[in-house]
Design an enzyme around this catalytic site. Structure first.
Site, short mmCIF file in Angstrom:
data_model
loop_
_atom_site.label_atom_id
_atom_site.label_comp_id
_atom_site.label_asym_id
_atom_site.label_seq_id
_atom_site.Cartn_x
_atom_site.Cartn_y
_atom_site.Cartn_z
N HIS A 1 0.78 -1.24 0.00
CA HIS A 1 0.00 0.00 0.00
C HIS A 1 0.82 1.29 0.00
O HIS A 1 0.26 2.37 -0.26
CB HIS A 1 -0.93 0.01 1.21
CG HIS A 1 -2.31 0.49 0.90
ND1 HIS A 1 -2.58 1.52 0.02
CD2 HIS A 1 -3.53 0.09 1.35
CE1 HIS A 1 -3.89 1.74 -0.04
NE2 HIS A 1 -4.48 0.88 0.74
N TYR B 1 -13.61 4.64 10.48
CA TYR B 1 -12.82 5.18 9.38
C TYR B 1 -13.40 4.66 8.07
O TYR B 1 -13.59 3.46 7.90
CB TYR B 1 -11.38 4.69 9.55
CG TYR B 1 -10.37 5.13 8.50
CD1 TYR B 1 -9.40 6.06 8.81
CD2 TYR B 1 -10.36 4.58 7.21
CE1 TYR B 1 -8.44 6.44 7.87
CE2 TYR B 1 -9.42 4.96 6.27
CZ TYR B 1 -8.46 5.89 6.60
OH TYR B 1 -7.52 6.27 5.67
N SER C 1 -12.45 5.12 4.00
CA SER C 1 -11.47 5.67 3.08
C SER C 1 -12.16 6.37 1.91
O SER C 1 -13.14 5.88 1.39
CB SER C 1 -10.59 4.53 2.57
OG SER C 1 -9.63 5.03 1.69
N THR D 1 -5.63 9.92 0.01
CA THR D 1 -6.96 9.63 0.53
C THR D 1 -7.29 10.64 1.62
O THR D 1 -6.41 11.32 2.15
CB THR D 1 -7.05 8.21 1.15
OG1 THR D 1 -6.08 8.11 2.20
CG2 THR D 1 -6.82 7.14 0.11
#
Length: 658
Positions: A372, A486, A488, A499
């Protein structure tokens, strides 16, 4: 423009026709080497993309306090409010001023890009589970094409076609079309290609088209995250022409591009993969891949031992390979087995540091597992969609195709690593940790079949808000809490955007969840409908703000990062238990939908959390949840299902059962 749409899949076709190309092509040009021949150069809009805005400090503080409200009692909230005021009028004001000044001096990038790379690369946790997600492909619609060798060959050729198309500037630019009838046409494309790159974004904007940042795409190929003490590095060698194949923990490489940069014939690739699949060697006693699942500092130290032990050139072949193809020797049993296998597997047949692993099981089930640090879902999803489309609609080989008559024993090189006792001990320790961690992870999946996007849109509700509301209700039902959540959201509409965070837990979702979970009989269906509608309206607002770079998370993160870089003592706001709590995301959620995606998933980001990958389809809702010991993914999903049933009952005017 709304954030949820930034991750959708746009249908794309070949751009042949009069004036299709704006770049001169060499003689002997073979269109079959490319996915598409775009009229508009791939990076045409990149220079003129708008810059990611830095929110006003007062807006960030206001949004932060709104997100804290449902998580804190009155006393805690008053304390946090005081700390926010002090920050806004004191050190925060100064840091914000410095951040704005620094941003003005770095117009080639965004204020979050550097700090965000640093956040990923300085993290010392293993990349597997903590960072790397997966997305699995739907099966090939033609069942006979799901044979492992056939699908591996076709997907490999399609992936290399994507690489060639991208590097030749022939890949369609990534554009979000609000009015495709005007902007997604050959006429517009032939016009916009003549507008200078420094102005092209504005031309697209005039017809309601929003080009997206493509700066991450080059890292898709020939790239690896290298472990280093304290901070890892991203390595890319775009001159390398070979593919890395993993099978049973063994490493193989062979060229997929020839010396002229042309794709090796599909029948040769098929022959080489067939040769690898026929290798009857037993799995190695010390599978090297386990090291990529280690703590990054431990792995960095062991990698140095590998290099000094005579493995530098061999490692270079792993690191520089166009990508890593993992061939698994077993079929997939069900969606839970699929998720475990594509998210982590048994640790022997993945190179977790590679920009992506293309995994293909014995029955042809395929997935992308990606690292990532280098990029986000937008770039990977585009690649994913194009590979699925090309490999299913224009497959390089058929199940009846014969492999080339070539000597694969010469073309395919099996890599051997020299391992001393320290490395063997390191691999054994990594395996022990890996196995112990994986035993603690549970995954479960539901398909809610009662309805989806179509029904919810008829009710004038945001489908995403309803899914998020179900997660809030489920946690309240299961644990009696409203917690940090959370979601994204891509900021790819801006140059070097990454993001932003949508904070789905709000005073509206808390009120609505309590009504449904604790006292449903006290409210009429009409009252419950109004509560759901308020949640939807507020969630839409948060989503739009996040997509436009107007959240609070990245801004506060950048201010903290800047303060640390300047050697300033950590401001009190960041020492507040409430700040720690809101960043301890018990519900970590992400959504994407595409006709190519079967299921996606990732692990929780905290030990007592849930990792929730979900998609709201036209007539059903899919939800894939992971949890560690101490949390129960199966029970949580039962509560999600109950919450969705309750909401659908209310929306249909039925009484809600307690």
């Amino acid at each position: 423009m709304v954030a949820g749409l930034l991750l959708r899949a746009w249908p794309r076709g070949f751009a042949f026709g009069p004036g299709a190309l704006s770049r001169p092509l060499s003689t002997g040009f073979d269109p079959g080497q490319y996915l598409q021949l775009s009229i508009v150069p791939t990076m045409h809009y990149q220079d003129s993309l708008p810059r990611l805005p830095i929110p006003k400090l007062e807006d960030t503080v206001r949004r932060y306090l709104s997100a804290q409200k449902p998580l804190l009692d009155d006393g805690q909230f008053r304390k946090t409010e005081q700390l926010c005021k002090s920050f806004e009028n004191g050190i925060g004001k100064e840091l914000h001023k410095q951040l704005v000044a620094q941003d003005k001096q770095n117009k080639h990038t965004s204020y979050i890009s550097g700090p965000w790379f640093d956040m990923y690369l300085t993290a010392r946790d293993p990349v597997v589970l903590n960072f790397n997600p997966f997305m699995s492909f739907n099966p090939d619609p033609k069942s006979e094409y799901n044979d492992q060798l056939t699908r591996a060959t076709n997907m490999t050729v399609s992936a290399i076609r994507f690489l060639k198309t991208l590097r030749a500037d022939l890949l369609e630019p990534e554009v979000f079309h609000l009015n495709p009838a005007k902007s997604d046409t050959d006429t517009f494309k032939r016009l916009i290609r003549f507008v200078p790159s420094s102005l092209s974004w504005y031309g697209a904007y005039l017809v309601n088209a929003y080009p997206l940042d493509m700066s991450q795409y080059f890292r898709l190929f020939n790239s690896t995250r290298l472990p280093k003490p304290s901070r890892d590095e991203l390595f890319t060698d775009d001159k390398a022409r070979h593919l890395l194949v993993l099978r049973k923990g063994h490493f193989y490489v062979f060229d997929v591009l020839d010396q002229n940069g042309n794709i090796v014939s599909a029948s040769e690739i098929q022959a080489h993969l067939k040769y690898i699949l026929s290798d009857s060697s037993l799995a190695p006693e010390f599978p090297l891949s386990y090291l990529t699942s280690e703590n990054r500092d431990i792995w960095a130290e062991l990698r140095q031992k590998l290099v000094s032990g005579g493995n530098e050139e061999t490692l270079r072949k792993v690191d520089s390979a166009v990508f890593c193809l993992c061939l698994d020797d077993f079929p997939i049993k069900d969606l839970v087995h699929l998720s475990h296998n594509m998210l982590h597997g048994d640790g022997t047949n993945r190179w977790f540091d590679k920009s992506f692993n293309l995994i293909i099981a014995k029955d042809g089930t395929a997935a992308i597992h990606f690292e990532h640090a280098w990029g986000d879902g937008v770039a990977v999803l585009r690649f994913f969609n194009e590979v699925f489309k090309d490999s299913t609609q224009a497959p390089a080989i058929t199940p009846r195709s014969q492999p080339a008559n070539t000597d694969s024993s010469v073309a395919v090189q099996k890599l051997n690593f020299k391992l001393n006792d320290a490395l063997k001990t390191g691999i054994s320790a990594a395996k022990e940790k890996f196995d112990a961690t994986m035993k603690t992870l549970t995954i479960d999946y539901i398909q809610f079949q009662r309805g989806g996007k179509e029904f919810l849109k008829k009710q004038k509700l945001s489908p995403d808000s309803v899914a998020q509301l179900a997660f809030q209700m489920a946690l309240l039902q299961q644990y009696g809490q409203t917690v940090a959540t959370y979601e994204s959201c891509s900021t790819a509409a801006f140059k070097h955007g990454r993001t932003e965070t949508i904070r789905p837990a709000s005073i509206f979702t808390k009120r609505c969840s309590e009504a449904f979970v604790r006292e449903p009989s006290k409210h009429s269906a009409g009252e419950l409908q109004q509560m759901i509608a308020k949640c939807s309206t507020y969630h839409n607002q948060l989503t739009k703000e996040a997509a436009m770079g107007q959240g609070f998370d990245r801004h506060l993160f950048a201010l903290r990062y800047l303060g640390a870089a300047k050697g300033i003592d950590l401001p009190e706001l960041y020492l507040d238990p409430a700040y720690r709590q809101i960043n301890h995301n018990i519900l970590s959620t992400s959504t994407l939908s595409s006709p190519a995606v079967n299921i996606g998933g990732f692990a929780p980001v905290v030990p007592d959390g849930f990792g929730i990958a979900y998609a709201v389809h036209d007539n059903w809702i899919g939800c894939n949840v992971s949890a560690y010991q101490g949390r129960n993914a199966h029970e949580f999903l039962q509560c999600v299902e109950k919450a969705l049933e309750g909401m659908f009952d209310a929306l249909e005017g039925k009484a809600i059962k307690s």
